[in-house]
Design a protein around this motif. Structure first.
Motif, PDB file in Angstrom:
ATOM      1  N   ASP A 148      58.653  43.133   0.665  1.00 48.64           N
ATOM      2  CA  ASP A 148      58.519  44.117  -0.409  1.00 48.64           C
ATOM      3  C   ASP A 148      57.755  43.538  -1.598  1.00 48.64           C
ATOM      4  OD1 ASP A 148      60.364  42.315  -1.264  1.00 48.64           O
ATOM      5  OD2 ASP A 148      61.904  43.788  -1.816  1.00 48.64           O
ATOM      6  N   SER A 149      56.884  42.551  -1.314  1.00 48.17           N
ATOM      7  CA  SER A 149      56.086  41.912  -2.359  1.00 48.17           C
ATOM      8  C   SER A 149      54.655  41.732  -1.892  1.00 48.17           C
ATOM      9  CB  SER A 149      56.665  40.540  -2.722  1.00 48.17           C
ATOM     10  OG  SER A 149      57.996  40.627  -3.147  1.00 48.17           O
ATOM     11  N   TYR A 150      53.797  41.401  -2.854  1.00 50.76           N
ATOM     12  CA  TYR A 150      52.448  40.905  -2.576  1.00 50.76           C
ATOM     13  C   TYR A 150      52.349  39.522  -3.206  1.00 50.76           C
ATOM     14  CZ  TYR A 150      50.628  45.531  -1.197  1.00 50.76           C
ATOM     15  OH  TYR A 150      50.398  46.724  -0.570  1.00 50.76           O
ATOM     16  N   ILE A 151      51.593  38.639  -2.555  1.00 47.64           N
ATOM     17  CA  ILE A 151      51.366  37.311  -3.105  1.00 47.64           C
ATOM     18  C   ILE A 151      49.893  37.189  -3.460  1.00 47.64           C
ATOM     19  CG2 ILE A 151      51.478  34.830  -2.701  1.00 47.64           C
ATOM     20  CD1 ILE A 151      53.769  35.360  -0.774  1.00 47.64           C
ATOM     21  N   LEU A 152      49.633  36.989  -4.742  1.00 46.38           N
ATOM     22  CA  LEU A 152      48.267  36.893  -5.263  1.00 46.38           C
ATOM     23  C   LEU A 152      47.802  35.450  -5.311  1.00 46.38           C
ATOM     24  CD1 LEU A 152      48.449  39.332  -8.330  1.00 46.38           C
ATOM     25  CD2 LEU A 152      47.080  39.689  -6.280  1.00 46.38           C
ATOM     26  N   ASN A 153      46.561  35.223  -4.865  1.00 44.72           N
ATOM     27  CA  ASN A 153      45.920  33.920  -5.003  1.00 44.72           C
ATOM     28  C   ASN A 153      44.447  34.133  -5.336  1.00 44.72           C
ATOM     29  OD1 ASN A 153      47.648  31.433  -4.295  1.00 44.72           O
ATOM     30  ND2 ASN A 153      48.229  32.917  -2.718  1.00 44.72           N
ATOM     31  N   GLY A 154      43.966  33.381  -6.316  1.00 45.35           N
ATOM     32  CA  GLY A 154      42.563  33.501  -6.684  1.00 45.35           C
ATOM     33  C   GLY A 154      42.375  33.301  -8.176  1.00 45.35           C
ATOM     34  N   SER A 155      41.193  33.655  -8.661  1.00 51.38           N
ATOM     35  CA  SER A 155      40.893  33.449 -10.081  1.00 51.38           C
ATOM     36  C   SER A 155      40.022  34.576 -10.611  1.00 51.38           C
ATOM     37  CB  SER A 155      40.177  32.110 -10.285  1.00 51.38           C
ATOM     38  OG  SER A 155      38.947  32.082  -9.567  1.00 51.38           O
ATOM     39  N   LYS A 156      40.189  34.845 -11.890  1.00 49.27           N
ATOM     40  CA  LYS A 156      39.379  35.825 -12.602  1.00 49.27           C
ATOM     41  C   LYS A 156      38.745  35.132 -13.807  1.00 49.27           C
ATOM     42  CE  LYS A 156      40.569  39.267  -9.937  1.00 49.27           C
ATOM     43  NZ  LYS A 156      39.596  40.021  -9.101  1.00 49.27           N
ATOM     44  N   ALA A 157      37.572  35.600 -14.193  1.00 52.46           N
ATOM     45  CA  ALA A 157      36.814  34.944 -15.263  1.00 52.46           C
ATOM     46  C   ALA A 157      36.485  35.919 -16.378  1.00 52.46           C
ATOM     47  CB  ALA A 157      35.521  34.339 -14.704  1.00 52.46           C
ATOM     48  N   TYR A 158      36.344  35.362 -17.594  1.00 48.64           N
ATOM     49  CA  TYR A 158      35.902  36.131 -18.765  1.00 48.64           C
ATOM     50  C   TYR A 158      36.790  37.335 -19.040  1.00 48.64           C
ATOM     51  CZ  TYR A 158      31.743  33.404 -17.602  1.00 48.64           C
ATOM     52  OH  TYR A 158      30.889  32.380 -17.283  1.00 48.64           O
ATOM     53  N   ILE A 159      38.086  37.117 -19.030  1.00 45.43           N
ATOM     54  CA  ILE A 159      39.022  38.218 -19.243  1.00 45.43           C
ATOM     55  C   ILE A 159      39.306  38.376 -20.731  1.00 45.43           C
ATOM     56  CG2 ILE A 159      41.263  39.175 -18.645  1.00 45.43           C
ATOM     57  CD1 ILE A 159      39.180  38.808 -16.315  1.00 45.43           C
ATOM     58  N   THR A 160      38.873  39.490 -21.293  1.00 42.33           N
ATOM     59  CA  THR A 160      39.092  39.776 -22.706  1.00 42.33           C
ATOM     60  C   THR A 160      40.589  39.889 -22.998  1.00 42.33           C
ATOM     61  OG1 THR A 160      36.975  40.934 -22.884  1.00 42.33           O
ATOM     62  CG2 THR A 160      38.626  41.434 -24.557  1.00 42.33           C
ATOM     63  N   SER A 161      41.043  39.205 -24.035  1.00 44.27           N
ATOM     64  CA  SER A 161      42.439  39.227 -24.500  1.00 44.27           C
ATOM     65  C   SER A 161      43.397  38.583 -23.503  1.00 44.27           C
ATOM     66  CB  SER A 161      42.902  40.669 -24.789  1.00 44.27           C
ATOM     67  OG  SER A 161      42.007  41.348 -25.636  1.00 44.27           O
ATOM     68  N   GLY A 162      42.879  37.743 -22.608  1.00 35.08           N
ATOM     69  CA  GLY A 162      43.728  37.177 -21.563  1.00 35.08           C
ATOM     70  C   GLY A 162      44.984  36.522 -22.075  1.00 35.08           C
ATOM     71  N   GLU A 163      44.897  35.791 -23.171  1.00 29.73           N
ATOM     72  CA  GLU A 163      46.051  35.016 -23.628  1.00 29.73           C
ATOM     73  C   GLU A 163      47.106  35.844 -24.343  1.00 29.73           C
ATOM     74  OE1 GLU A 163      44.554  32.797 -27.625  1.00 29.73           O
ATOM     75  OE2 GLU A 163      43.417  32.384 -25.805  1.00 29.73           O
ATOM     76  N   TYR A 164      46.750  37.059 -24.786  1.00 29.45           N
ATOM     77  CA  TYR A 164      47.770  37.875 -25.451  1.00 29.45           C
ATOM     78  C   TYR A 164      47.885  39.289 -24.875  1.00 29.45           C
ATOM     79  CZ  TYR A 164      43.506  38.640 -28.278  1.00 29.45           C
ATOM     80  OH  TYR A 164      42.209  38.859 -28.691  1.00 29.45           O
ATOM     81  N   ALA A 165      47.291  39.512 -23.720  1.00 33.57           N
ATOM     82  CA  ALA A 165      47.476  40.794 -23.040  1.00 33.57           C
ATOM     83  C   ALA A 165      48.901  40.879 -22.510  1.00 33.57           C
ATOM     84  CB  ALA A 165      46.481  40.937 -21.896  1.00 33.57           C
ATOM     85  N   GLY A 166      49.526  42.027 -22.651  1.00 34.89           N
ATOM     86  CA  GLY A 166      50.886  42.191 -22.133  1.00 34.89           C
ATOM     87  C   GLY A 166      50.906  42.478 -20.647  1.00 34.89           C
ATOM     88  N   VAL A 167      49.868  43.149 -20.168  1.00 33.55           N
ATOM     89  CA  VAL A 167      49.777  43.487 -18.753  1.00 33.55           C
ATOM     90  C   VAL A 167      48.313  43.435 -18.333  1.00 33.55           C
ATOM     91  CG1 VAL A 167      49.571  45.988 -19.163  1.00 33.55           C
ATOM     92  CG2 VAL A 167      50.505  45.155 -16.981  1.00 33.55           C
ATOM     93  N   PHE A 168      48.095  43.031 -17.082  1.00 34.86           N
ATOM     94  CA  PHE A 168      46.754  42.985 -16.517  1.00 34.86           C
ATOM     95  C   PHE A 168      46.617  44.021 -15.412  1.00 34.86           C
ATOM     96  CE2 PHE A 168      47.624  38.600 -17.904  1.00 34.86           C
ATOM     97  CZ  PHE A 168      46.524  38.348 -18.705  1.00 34.86           C
ATOM     98  N   VAL A 169      45.470  44.674 -15.371  1.00 30.74           N
ATOM     99  CA  VAL A 169      45.089  45.453 -14.206  1.00 30.74           C
ATOM    100  C   VAL A 169      44.235  44.523 -13.361  1.00 30.74           C
ATOM    101  CG1 VAL A 169      43.857  47.478 -13.366  1.00 30.74           C
ATOM    102  CG2 VAL A 169      45.156  47.614 -15.489  1.00 30.74           C
ATOM    103  N   VAL A 170      44.703  44.216 -12.144  1.00 34.45           N
ATOM    104  CA  VAL A 170      44.107  43.158 -11.323  1.00 34.45           C
ATOM    105  C   VAL A 170      43.609  43.724  -9.999  1.00 34.45           C
ATOM    106  CG1 VAL A 170      44.501  40.940 -10.192  1.00 34.45           C
ATOM    107  CG2 VAL A 170      45.677  41.466 -12.344  1.00 34.45           C
TER     108      VAL A 170
END
Length: 382
Positions: A148-170
């Motif tokens: 009942d889960s997904y396991i994410l692996n990988g990387s994203k670059a140049y994400i605006t507000s990455g350090e203080y975003a409350g939620v990410f759309v991935v």
């Protein structure tokens, strides 16, 4: 065509103007130098309280329901004072719109009020990867179903507000055997969960107050309920939302370009050479005439795209045209403004130096100018 703004659109534009002049302009140079971080974050909260983090979001989720035209007007006014604040606002609105469009009711109720109220300082749009920028179909981040889960692996670059975003759309690949671009899904991932690593902010040329971070997923387990929409249908969502985001970035560029020209105009009216104001010289007059004409053309292209989107009509090509023209013209406008100041334009004491740095990225992110030309030409030739 009716060019008259509604009462609500006028009110939102004027509110954005007042906020930019009173809260952003006095501190924009310090934001650029890495100072007054608390004030920068505080302004994001104030903007949320004013309704600017959900301009096209339904009232039942805490949104303003003001529409796309109002969104474009607001981003332009904010960008005149601080591009870093404007881009954070633009991307957060885009994230909220993705959730509203693709999320189920439980997801909307859970996340949208946190974005629109400012409980979350921002939202993160995790699409770009180190090897998949202009070509998002080439992404390598994976999401593997495990019970009942997904396991994410990988990387994203140049994400605006990455350090203080409350939620990410991935976005992540969920079917490696599918045809190119067909096996990608979109998920909601909360910041701070185990396996999600937000790297230190990039050292950038401009828009320095807006954090831009790499984001890594290392065996990051998320519940299956984090999936938005249908599995393996996520790339279409990304491309559709990027079209809307281009209205935001075009509007941002328009604001910077207008501010640069306004500053240059006022400067040459006061500065004297050869015994008369610089504004008396025809060469400089023509530079302003060309710049303001191009900014007005950009504004009209953006309003066309915004009106089409607001009316629920196809708008992707018009958004690409608007983004292409507005960002290229704004880059030119900032260099025109800098040139009008002469040596002073190159000096950090004056805002043109910052504007020229801030505007440069607008013709790169949310789809480069070259990608916009590709989108436009494909539509013309189809």
């Amino acid at each position: 065509m009716d060019f008259q703004l509604s009462e609500e659109q006028t009110m939102i534009r004027d509110t954005a103007t007042q906020f930019a002049e009173s809260e952003l302009a006095p501190l924009a140079a310090k934001f650029d130098q890495g100072e007054e971080k608390d004030a920068f974050m505080g302004n994001l909260k104030k903007l949320a309280e004013l309704g600017f983090m959900g301009l096209n979001i339904k009232a039942e989720y805490g949104g303003t329901e003001a529409g796309v035209v109002a969104f474009s007007l607001a981003i332009t006014e904010l960008a005149k004072a601080c591009a870093s604040t404007a881009v954070t606002t633009s991307v957060t609105n885009m994230v909220a719109e993705v959730i509203q469009a693709m999320g189920n009711e439980e997801q909307r109720q859970k996340y949208l009020p946190k974005i629109t109220s400012g409980e979350y300082a921002a939202g993160g749009f995790c699409l770009t990867e180190p090897g998949a920028g202009s070509d998002p179909a080439g992404m390598r981040t994976t999401a593997v179903k495990d019970g009942d889960s997904y396991i994410l692996n990988g990387s994203k670059a140049y994400i605006t507000s990455g350090e203080y975003a409350g939620v990410f759309v991935v976005w992540a690949v969920t079917d490696k055997t599918a045809k190119r671009g067909k096996g990608i899904s979109v998920f909601l991932v909360e910041n701070g969960i185990p396996g999600l690593v937000v790297c230190p902010a990039e050292e950038k040329m401009g828009q320095k107050a807006s954090a831009t971070n790499a984001v890594y997923f290392e065996d990051c387990r998320i519940p299956a309920s984090a999936l938005m929409g249908e599995e393996n249908r996520g790339l279409q969502v990304a491309l559709g939302e990027l079209a809307g985001g281009r209205i935001g970035i075009g509007s941002l560029a328009l604001g910077i370009g207008q501010a640069a020209l306004d500053y240059g105009r006022d400067y040459i009216k006061e500065r004297e050479q050869f015994g008369q104001p610089l504004s008396n010289f025809q060469g400089l007059q023509w530079m302003l005439a060309d710049g303001y004409t191009e900014m007005e053309a950009a504004r009209l292209l953006l309003m066309q795209a915004a009106c089409l989107k607001e009316a629920g009509k196809p708008f992707a090509t018009q958004a690409s045209m608007a983004k292409l023209f507005a960002t290229e013209a704004a880059n030119k406008a900032c260099y025109t403004g800098l040139q009008l100041l002469g040596g002073n334009g190159y000096n950090k004491e004056y805002p043109l130096e910052r504007m020229a740095r801030d505007v440069r990225i607008t013709s790169i992110y949310e789809g480069t100018s070259e990608i916009q030309r590709l989108v436009i030409s494909r539509d013309i030739l189809s």
